[in-house]
Design an enzyme around this catalytic site. Structure first.
Site, PDB file in Angstrom:
ATOM      1  N   CYS A 110       0.925  -1.292   0.123  1.00 49.89           N
ATOM      2  CA  CYS A 110      -0.072   0.172   0.111  1.00 49.89           C
ATOM      3  C   CYS A 110       0.744   1.375  -0.019  1.00 49.89           C
ATOM      4  O   CYS A 110       1.315   1.806   0.954  1.00 49.89           O
ATOM      5  CB  CYS A 110      -0.865  -0.107   1.233  1.00 49.89           C
ATOM      6  SG  CYS A 110      -1.864   1.616   1.340  1.00 49.89           S
ATOM      7  N   CYS A 118      -0.467   4.141   2.160  1.00 46.90           N
ATOM      8  CA  CYS A 118      -0.295   4.084   3.535  1.00 46.90           C
ATOM      9  C   CYS A 118       1.205   4.092   3.910  1.00 46.90           C
ATOM     10  O   CYS A 118       1.364   4.920   4.921  1.00 46.90           O
ATOM     11  CB  CYS A 118      -0.715   2.697   3.981  1.00 46.90           C
ATOM     12  SG  CYS A 118      -2.089   1.944   3.176  1.00 46.90           S
ATOM     13  N   ASP A 119       2.130   3.583   3.040  1.00 46.60           N
ATOM     14  CA  ASP A 119       3.332   3.673   3.529  1.00 46.60           C
ATOM     15  C   ASP A 119       4.360   4.837   2.848  1.00 46.60           C
ATOM     16  O   ASP A 119       5.574   4.685   3.201  1.00 46.60           O
ATOM     17  CB  ASP A 119       3.901   2.209   3.452  1.00 46.60           C
ATOM     18  CG  ASP A 119       3.053   1.173   4.435  1.00 46.60           C
ATOM     19  OD1 ASP A 119       2.618   1.700   5.452  1.00 46.60           O
ATOM     20  OD2 ASP A 119       3.053  -0.013   4.115  1.00 46.60           O
TER      21      ASP A 119
END
Ligand code: NAP
Length: 307
Positions: free
Chosen positions: A135, A138-139
């Site tokens: 992701c 997200c990261d």
């Protein structure tokens, strides 16, 4: 026939939430079981550029928020519960068991989508969350200004790679062929972006690092050479596997775990429907998932809503 619900919808992604809007408006008593959070795959998508009606694109988290709000507006109930088992599907009263209870229902729409496929190489699991990610949204921020690799050659790899290119120093796409699978517009964008580099006809054999990712061991399929390619993160986008393990033996599935449906999203079991990425022959687009969810809810209304 007394049941807790007219319709239970498994999955709180685009297909499930669209079904919930239509079920609620049809005055069906509906429950959405969305696992850990409402929104599905779009929740972890940066910008959605191909959803009709948004010529400037819309952020995935924002569209998720709107869809979740919209699906509750007409009365569908939402619960953050994980389905563990379904029973008595061929009966007029079906049972859905979750990690926190069980519910009886006349109808069931399965819209549980898929999960990111894993590479299955050494280091992937051990370094997951320490540089191995599925992701970018997200990261990605953890790797500002660094050199990362993206594995895969489809839409997801290039879409998420483009997002990463806005944050990191260099995105190296490791792809097993010398031709991309992704749509032309995404290919063009990536090929023209100076931050992208491609390792064509390469596969990742290992993800290496002492506590955090430091390199990926790659193999050049044309020369047979193997070498360590430095990177502080490996974002893996090699497709999806269907989330249908709990349906084994209960619903007819194809060899890859997708559910057989007809054009109206009916399975061969009366009162059981499937929608979105979980069904066979899906194009796996946000727009097609929305259409599937609506179709499934309308079929359910015809079959059980007027019973
Ligand atoms: P995908 O289209 O199935 O592409 C997967 C990629 O990973 C392919 O390039 C494949 O290589 C490669 N791959 C598969 N297994 C591999 C392995 N074991 N080792 C190395 N490489 C491997 O999957 P996706 O990109 O996740 O997309 C899934 C669906 O979602 C598609 O229908 C896509 O259109 C849709 N989607 C759309 C968008 C968008 O429109 N912006 C964004 C994300 C996803 P080969 O090419 O050699 O098979």
């Amino acid at each position: 026939m007394e049941t807790d619900y007219d319709l239970v919808i498994l999955g709180g992604g685009a297909a499930g939430l669209s079904a919930a809007i239509y079920a609620g408006r049809a005055m069906l008593k509906a429950l959405v079981l969305d696992g850990l959070s409402c929104g599905g795959q779009i929740l972890v998508t940066d910008v959605i550029e191909n959803y009709p009606g948004f010529p400037d694109g819309i952020s995935g988290p924002e569209l998720s928020r709107l869809l979740c709000e919209h699906s509750s507006k007409y009365g569908a109930e939402m619960r953050h519960q994980q389905v563990t088992e379904v029973r008595d599907l061929a009966e007029p009263v079906k049972t859905v068991v979750t990690d926190d209870g069980s519910f009886s229902t006349k109808g069931l729409i399965v819209a549980t989508g898929g999960s990111h496929r894993k590479l299955g190489v050494p280091g992937e699991e051990e370094l997951s969350g320490r540089g191995v990610s599925y992701c970018a949204v997200c990261d990605g921020n953890f790797f500002k200004g660094e050199d990362v690799v993206v594995v895969g050659g489809g839409d997801a790899a290039l879409d998420e790679g483009s997002y990463l290119a806005g944050i990191v120093n260099r995105v190296t796409v490791v792809h097993r062929r010398d031709e991309l699978r992704a749509s032309r517009i995404l290919q063009q964008r990536a090929l023209e972006n100076p931050k992208f580099k491609f390792l064509w006809s390469h596969v990742v054999e290992e993800i290496k690092g002492n506590g955090v990712v430091e390199a990926v061991r790659v193999k050049d399929l044309k020369t047979g050479d193997t070498y360590d390619y430095p990177a502080t993160a490996a974002f893996i986008y090699i497709g999806f596997t269907s989330n249908s393990d709990f349906l084994q033996g209960q619903v007819p599935l194809d060899g890859t775990g997708h559910i057989y449906v007809d054009a109206n999203m009916r399975t061969s079991i009366p009162g059981v429907y499937a929608a979105g990425d979980i069904r066979v022959d899906s194009y796996r687009q946000l727009g097609t998932a929305v259409g599937d969810g609506i179709t499934a809810a309308l079929s359910a209304y015809r079959d059980i809503g007027q019973a």
